[in-house]
Design an enzyme around this catalytic site. Structure first.
Site, PDB file in Angstrom:
ATOM      1  N   GLU A 337     -80.377  59.206 -18.903  1.00  0.00           N
ATOM      2  CA  GLU A 337     -81.158  59.442 -20.114  1.00  0.00           C
ATOM      3  C   GLU A 337     -82.756  59.501 -19.696  1.00  0.00           C
ATOM      4  O   GLU A 337     -83.433  58.755 -20.666  1.00  0.00           O
ATOM      5  CB  GLU A 337     -81.070  58.309 -21.141  1.00  0.00           C
ATOM      6  CG  GLU A 337     -79.633  58.301 -21.796  1.00  0.00           C
ATOM      7  CD  GLU A 337     -79.402  56.904 -22.701  1.00  0.00           C
ATOM      8  OE1 GLU A 337     -78.903  57.314 -23.601  1.00  0.00           O
ATOM      9  OE2 GLU A 337     -79.734  55.851 -22.441  1.00  0.00           O
TER      10      GLU A 337
HETATM   11  C1  ACM Z   1     -75.842  54.745 -21.031  1.00  0.00           C
HETATM   12  O1  ACM Z   1     -75.071  54.380 -21.896  1.00  0.00           O
HETATM   13  N1  ACM Z   1     -77.007  55.287 -21.325  1.00  0.00           N
HETATM   14  C2  ACM Z   1     -75.548  54.556 -19.465  1.00  0.00           C
END
Ligand code: ACM
Length: 524
Positions: A337
């Site tokens: 992310e």
């Molecule tokens: C995640 O759940 N962002 C690895």
């Protein structure tokens, strides 16, 4: 569930070699002992073993005359100590290492598959053979599951202690069976983590991944960058005092886990998820602006400055210090992310950081976004999304990298159990016990077949998890399901059989005071 029924007349020949002379009256085995009502059966074990042969005439009673005798080997002695400590605490029996009378023997048999064991229970002797230290510890956990629930809880069992007769021959499907605890969103202290280790080890979970840094907190002391904790560790989601592990505390967790066959995998999430680090050291951001540690639950807004030399000095120091404190083979560098890092800069960052991990003597693990770069062969890709295809992960698997399976719709134990559940995240859920159980890690992701799968891991993100009870409630009983997904051959797994066995574990979890969720899909 495919179980091999076997009466005592069909014992494996190895137990009574043909050269043994016929038994005389004076050396005759004692009379058979009945299994007390409600006592665990060999077929109750979770995760389900590869092969179970029952021999009801061969039940083994444990009493004050029983001995625990390890062969001369550090691994056998280590496993014997763990077994003796647990049994002694509960029963008060001395359990000396003198080989006479009723004996529990532990020994290494390096012909068994890695992490595997064989547990042979006869009227006079229990022989636990393990391939290695892990195998012996796995066998000890099986043996403890064959004793009344009070034993692992350190309480005095009611009635006779009798282990069901027969033989279990067992080894794991996957080398890696893990769970993750996010100590960044909410901090949990070392004692809480150790109790969690005890609980997961009961189900042969052998890796605990600690998510040690995120926007909301930095949880591990780094000598060269002290403000990471004194500034970055002082809060958590929704405020609160946060906290962090000193080097000594972290090492004590590592050792505690190691003793129980659990390896710690530390994670520093980079280059995103780094607001706490930036609050401590604003020079690690591109604009250098002062920031406060974050207490909300959004993601994707922070990034280390990927074009500054200072950033790599920082990352190098963190990796070196963490590697020094971590005996296990893996070091996790996050990589998920990173929406505030330009794609080209993300790749530059990973290309610089991956070799640092290798030079520190560790195998890198990263969330699957990092598979966008050419990974070194040692790097493990942790798949976490719910899509059934990911080109970069499949390409890494083709190139020989191992994949750790944590698809969120099956293995994220921060999710709600069911739609109207009052607790838990929901973006990938609900994840019922059946959902956590009923899937095949080898068939989930296109282009990632069984040979590429290192194992499974159940992450527990803690945006909504504030107390130890919350941890227990989210983790149990789903951890037992994930453990069986990772351990038991797919052909031997069956949801209906599992839910019946899991129900037998209710009193066991209760005796240990585990605040498990009494999920309605299990006949407790
Ligand atoms: C995640 O759940 N962002 C690895």
């Amino acid at each position: 569930m495919l179980l091999t029924g076997c009466t005592s007349t069909e014992e494996p020949s190895s137990r009574r070699p043909s050269s043994t002379p016929p038994t005389t009256t004076s050396s005759r085995a004692p009379d058979p002992v009945a299994l007390p009502k409600g006592a665990p059966q060999l077929t109750d074990v979770i995760p389900a073993p590869v092969r179970v042969q029952r021999a009801p005439e061969e039940n083994f009673p444990i009493d004050s005359a029983t001995a625990i005798v390890p062969a001369k080997s550090p691994d056998a002695e280590h496993a014997a100590d763990l077994l003796r400590d647990t049994l002694r605490r509960s029963t008060g029996f001395e359990l000396p290492a003198t080989d006479r009378g009723q004996v529990i023997e532990l020994r290494v048999d390096d012909e068994l598959p890695a992490q595997g064991y064989r547990l042979e229970v006869t009227r006079t002797r229990i022989t636990l053979s393990g391939a290695d230290r892990a195998g012996l510890l796995n066998g000890v956990q099986t043996l403890l599951q064959l004793l009344p629930p009070e034993v692992v809880a350190g309480k005095r069992p009611q009635g006779e202690l009798v282990v069901a007769g027969g033989t279990i021959t067992d080894h794991p499907r996957y080398a890696y069976r893990g769970t993750m605890l996010d100590v960044a969103r909410h901090f949990f202290d070392a004692d809480t983590v150790k109790r969690h280790i005890d609980r997961i080890a009961r189900y042969k979970i052998n890796y605990l991944h600690l998510h040690l840094a995120d926007d909301q907190g930095w949880r591990i002391a780094i000598r060269k960058w002290p403000k990471l904790t004194t500034v970055g560790g002082r809060t958590q989601v929704d405020g609160g005092k946060g906290g962090w592990f000193s080097r000594r505390e972290y090492s004590s967790i590592v050792r505690y886990a190691q003793r129980r066959g659990v390896t710690i995998v530390p994670e520093i999430d980079m280059p995103g998820h780094t607001q706490a680090a930036l609050a401590a050291y604003p020079q690690l951001s591109c604009d250098g602006r002062p920031r406060r540690p974050y207490t909300g639950t959004q993601v994707g807004f922070s990034t280390l400055c990927v074009t500054k030399q200072e950033t790599y000095r920082f990352v190098q120091d963190v990796i070196s210090e963490l590697a020094e404190l971590t005996p296990g083979p893996y070091l996790h560098i996050g990589g998920d992310e990173a929406q505030s890092t330009k794609p080209a800069e993300y790749r530059t960052f990973m290309r610089k950081v991956l070799p640092m991990v290798l030079r520190a003597g560790k195998k890198p693990v990263g969330w699957h976004e990092y598979a966008q770069v050419d990974l070194p062969k040692e790097a493990v890709v942790q798949y976490w999304r719910i899509e059934r295809a990911d080109d970069a992960t499949a390409a890494a698997a083709r190139a020989g990298n191992k994949v750790l399976m944590s698809p969120a719709d099956k293995s994220y134990i921060d999710m709600k159990y069911f739609e109207s559940d009052s607790r838990g995240n929901k973006w990938a859920g609900p994840v019922s016990v059946q959902t956590a159980y009923d899937w095949d890690p080898a068939g989930y992701l296109k282009g990632v077949d069984d040979s590429a799968v290192l194992g499974v891991e159940a992450p527990l993100w803690t945006e909504l998890v504030e107390t130890e009870e919350d941890i227990e409630r989210q983790a149990f009983p789903r951890i037992a399901a994930v453990a069986e997904v990772g351990w038991t051959p797919q052909s031997r797994r069956d949801w209906n059989d599992f839910r019946q066995r899991l129900a037998q574990h209710g009193p066991r979890l209760k005796a240990q005071g585990v605040a498990f969720h009494p999920s309605p899909d299990v006949p407790w």
